[in-house]
Design a protein around this motif. Structure first.
Motif, PDB file in Angstrom:
ATOM      1  N   GLU A 261     -51.161-102.450 -22.303  1.00 48.18           N
ATOM      2  CA  GLU A 261     -52.180-102.885 -21.466  1.00 48.18           C
ATOM      3  C   GLU A 261     -51.994-104.306 -21.196  1.00 48.18           C
ATOM      4  O   GLU A 261     -52.330-104.875 -20.032  1.00 48.18           O
ATOM      5  CB  GLU A 261     -53.318-102.615 -21.985  1.00 48.18           C
ATOM      6  CG  GLU A 261     -54.024-101.029 -21.942  1.00 48.18           C
ATOM      7  CD  GLU A 261     -55.257-100.512 -23.062  1.00 48.18           C
ATOM      8  OE1 GLU A 261     -55.619-101.692 -23.707  1.00 48.18           O
ATOM      9  OE2 GLU A 261     -55.686 -99.521 -22.878  1.00 48.18           O
ATOM     10  N   ARG A 262     -51.571-105.089 -22.227  1.00 48.69           N
ATOM     11  CA  ARG A 262     -51.449-106.593 -22.456  1.00 48.69           C
ATOM     12  C   ARG A 262     -50.134-106.661 -21.168  1.00 48.69           C
ATOM     13  O   ARG A 262     -50.448-107.819 -20.346  1.00 48.69           O
ATOM     14  CB  ARG A 262     -51.097-106.938 -23.555  1.00 48.69           C
ATOM     15  CG  ARG A 262     -52.208-107.155 -24.455  1.00 48.69           C
ATOM     16  CD  ARG A 262     -52.005-108.357 -25.314  1.00 48.69           C
ATOM     17  NE  ARG A 262     -50.816-107.959 -26.383  1.00 48.69           N
ATOM     18  CZ  ARG A 262     -51.024-106.918 -27.304  1.00 48.69           C
ATOM     19  NH1 ARG A 262     -52.145-106.750 -27.898  1.00 48.69           N
ATOM     20  NH2 ARG A 262     -49.971-106.282 -28.212  1.00 48.69           N
ATOM     21  N   VAL A 263     -49.200-106.329 -21.079  1.00 49.18           N
ATOM     22  CA  VAL A 263     -48.086-106.428 -20.499  1.00 49.18           C
ATOM     23  C   VAL A 263     -48.408-105.974 -18.812  1.00 49.18           C
ATOM     24  O   VAL A 263     -48.099-106.876 -18.134  1.00 49.18           O
ATOM     25  CB  VAL A 263     -46.941-105.363 -20.752  1.00 49.18           C
ATOM     26  CG1 VAL A 263     -45.945-105.328 -19.728  1.00 49.18           C
ATOM     27  CG2 VAL A 263     -46.438-105.772 -21.970  1.00 49.18           C
ATOM     28  N   GLN A 264     -49.340-104.924 -18.702  1.00 48.63           N
ATOM     29  CA  GLN A 264     -49.673-104.559 -17.414  1.00 48.63           C
ATOM     30  C   GLN A 264     -50.629-105.735 -16.785  1.00 48.63           C
ATOM     31  O   GLN A 264     -50.576-106.120 -15.688  1.00 48.63           O
ATOM     32  CB  GLN A 264     -50.542-103.302 -17.238  1.00 48.63           C
ATOM     33  CG  GLN A 264     -49.631-102.225 -17.706  1.00 48.63           C
ATOM     34  CD  GLN A 264     -48.774-101.862 -16.648  1.00 48.63           C
ATOM     35  OE1 GLN A 264     -48.650-102.117 -15.375  1.00 48.63           O
ATOM     36  NE2 GLN A 264     -47.747-101.023 -16.872  1.00 48.63           N
ATOM     37  N   GLU A 265     -51.551-106.361 -17.788  1.00 50.80           N
ATOM     38  CA  GLU A 265     -52.392-107.322 -17.392  1.00 50.80           C
ATOM     39  C   GLU A 265     -51.616-108.638 -16.788  1.00 50.80           C
ATOM     40  O   GLU A 265     -51.944-109.066 -15.857  1.00 50.80           O
ATOM     41  CB  GLU A 265     -53.233-107.713 -18.381  1.00 50.80           C
ATOM     42  CG  GLU A 265     -54.394-108.757 -18.007  1.00 50.80           C
ATOM     43  CD  GLU A 265     -55.300-108.247 -16.941  1.00 50.80           C
ATOM     44  OE1 GLU A 265     -55.979-109.130 -16.102  1.00 50.80           O
ATOM     45  OE2 GLU A 265     -55.435-107.006 -16.866  1.00 50.80           O
ATOM     46  N   ARG A 266     -50.433-108.906 -17.824  1.00 47.79           N
ATOM     47  CA  ARG A 266     -49.540-109.905 -17.347  1.00 47.79           C
ATOM     48  C   ARG A 266     -48.963-109.731 -16.092  1.00 47.79           C
ATOM     49  O   ARG A 266     -48.619-110.733 -15.180  1.00 47.79           O
ATOM     50  CB  ARG A 266     -48.857-110.109 -18.589  1.00 47.79           C
ATOM     51  CG  ARG A 266     -49.171-110.686 -20.040  1.00 47.79           C
ATOM     52  CD  ARG A 266     -48.548-111.034 -20.847  1.00 47.79           C
ATOM     53  NE  ARG A 266     -47.267-111.971 -20.599  1.00 47.79           N
ATOM     54  CZ  ARG A 266     -46.249-112.324 -21.256  1.00 47.79           C
ATOM     55  NH1 ARG A 266     -45.975-111.556 -22.175  1.00 47.79           N
ATOM     56  NH2 ARG A 266     -45.383-113.159 -20.875  1.00 47.79           N
ATOM     57  N   LEU A 267     -48.559-108.526 -15.723  1.00 46.12           N
ATOM     58  CA  LEU A 267     -47.948-108.404 -14.438  1.00 46.12           C
ATOM     59  C   LEU A 267     -48.901-108.489 -13.373  1.00 46.12           C
ATOM     60  O   LEU A 267     -48.389-109.087 -12.254  1.00 46.12           O
ATOM     61  CB  LEU A 267     -47.183-106.877 -14.496  1.00 46.12           C
ATOM     62  CG  LEU A 267     -45.893-106.464 -15.446  1.00 46.12           C
ATOM     63  CD1 LEU A 267     -45.727-105.008 -15.300  1.00 46.12           C
ATOM     64  CD2 LEU A 267     -44.783-107.417 -14.664  1.00 46.12           C
TER      65      LEU A 267
END
Length: 331
Positions: A261-267
Motif C-alpha cells: 500500500e505504501r509503494v502504491q501511494e508513493r507511485l
C-alpha cells in the motif's frame, strides 16, 4: 518358518514366524491341550490390552513345517476327551480349537499379527439314539447346549440384532471376534447320508442355510488402540506446528500488504508530481520494479498460506475421524 528378504530401495528386512496353540472346550470349560506338563490345563478366556477376545495363558509352540503342525495335533488329540457311543465308536466329547498365529515384521516397524482359528465342533447327538448315560450324558448335554448357543448367535447375526449372545457359552465367547468381529469366516457343515440320520441331516442343512445368509462385511486391517493414540498424538503435534506456521504467514501477509500500500501511494504521488528530469524517471523505474517484486512476493506468500490452511483442515478432519474410531473401539 522365518523368511528374510531385503527391498533394494529401502534395504529393509522382512521376517515372519508361525506359532500354534490347541484348546479343548469340554463341559463348557476351556483346557490347554499343549500344556508343557503333558496334561491338559484349565485356562480362562479374557480380553487382551488391545480389546480382543483370547486365551492369554494358552501354550503356543513355534512350527517350521507341516510335519511340526501334525505332531502338535497328535500331541493335543491324545489329551482330548473321546468316548464310544451307540452311534460312534470314537465320539468326540468336546470341541477342539486350533489357533495358528502368524507374526510378520519389517525391520524398523512394529510387528503385525494374524490369527487363524480352525474349529472341530463335536456333533450334536440325540440321547435316544446315542444311548449315553452318566458322565457321557452330561457331556452330550453340554455339547448340545453350546451348539444351541452357536445357533442363537448365528440367528442374532442373521437378523442383525442389537445384542448378540456371545457369552451364553465358552465356545461362542472364544469365537466372538471370528464370528462377528473384523474377520473372514468360513463354516463347513457335514451330514450323514443314512436314512437313520434324516432328522439330524435336515437340522444341519437348515442351520447351514441360515449361516450362509450372514454377511459380516469386508475384513479390514486391525489397528490397535495404542497405534491410534500414537497417531492422534503425532497429528495433534503437527496441527500445533501448522497453526504456528499459519499465524506467522498471516503476519507476513499483513506486513507485505501494508508495504504494498505504501509503494502504491508513493507511485501515485510520484505520478502526480513527476518531472521530466532523468533522475525522476530513474526513481519511477525503481519504484515500479519494487512494486512488481512486492506484488510477486505477496502472491507467493498468499499461495503458501492457502496451502498451509488446506493442510491444517485436512489434518483436523483426519484427527476427528480417528477420535470417532477410538471412541467406537473404547465403546
Amino acid at each position: 518358518p522365518a523368511v528374510d528378504s531385503r527391498d533394494e530401495s529401502s534395504d529393509a528386512r522382512f521376517t515372519f514366524s508361525i506359532e500354534v496353540g490347541m484348546l479343548e472346550i469340554y463341559n463348557d470349560d476351556v483346557f490347554d491341550l499343549l500344556s508343557p506338563s503333558g496334561n491338559k490345563k484349565s485356562v480362562d478366556i479374557r480380553r487382551d490390552s488391545e480389546g480382543r477376545v483370547g486365551v492369554p495363558d494358552m501354550t503356543k509352540e513355534k512350527v517350521n513345517s507341516l510335519e511340526d503342525v501334525l505332531n502338535l495335533l497328535a500331541k493335543g488329540n491324545k489329551n482330548r476327551a473321546v468316548a464310544a457311543t451307540s452311534l460312534n465308536e470314537h465320539s468326540s466329547r468336546s470341541h477342539m480349537v486350533l489357533n495358528v498365529q502368524v507374526t510378520s515384521t519389517v525391520e524398523g516397524e512394529p510387528p503385525n499379527k494374524g490369527n487363524l482359528f480352525l474349529v472341530d465342533l463335536a456333533g450334536s447327538e440325540r440321547v435316544l439314539k446315542s444311548e449315553v448315560v452318566g458322565k457321557a450324558l452330561d457331556e452330550a448335554k453340554h455339547i448340545n447346549k453350546s451348539l444351541a448357543a452357536l445357533g442363537n448367535v448365528m440367528e442374532a447375526l442373521d437378523r442383525k440384532a442389537s445384542h448378540v449372545p456371545y457369552r451364553d457359552s465358552k465356545l461362542t465367547h472364544l469365537l466372538q471376534d471370528s464370528l462377528g468381529g473384523n474377520s473372514r469366516t468360513m463354516m463347513v457343515v457335514t451330514v450323514c447320508p443314512t436314512s437313520n440320520s434324516y432328522d439330524e441331516t435336515q437340522c444341519a442343512l437348515k442351520f447351514a442355510t441360515r449361516v450362509r445368509r450372514i454377511n459380516l462385511g469386508t475384513a479390514q486391517r486391525n489397528v490397535t488402540s495404542k497405534n491410534l493414540e500414537e497417531t492422534v498424538k503425532n497429528l495433534t503435534s503437527e496441527i500445533k506446528l501448522l497453526s504456528k506456521a499459519k499465524e506467522r504467514s498471516e503476519n507476513q501477509m499483513h506486513s507485505l500488504k501494508r508495504e504494498n500500500e505504501r509503494v502504491q501511494e508513493r507511485l501515485k504521488q510520484s505520478a502526480e508530481t513527476r518531472s521530466k528530469t532523468h533522475d525522476e524517471k530513474r526513481a519511477m523505474e525503481v519504484l515500479r520494479k519494487s512494486n512488481a517484486e512486492m506484488t510477486t512476493r505477496w502472491q507467493k506468500e498468499k499461495a503458501k498460506r492457502e496451502e498451509q490452511v488446506q493442510d491444517l483442515e485436512n489434518v483436523q478432519n483426519e484427527v476427528s475421524s480417528l477420535n470417532t474410531f477410538i471412541d467406537f473401539l473404547m465403546f
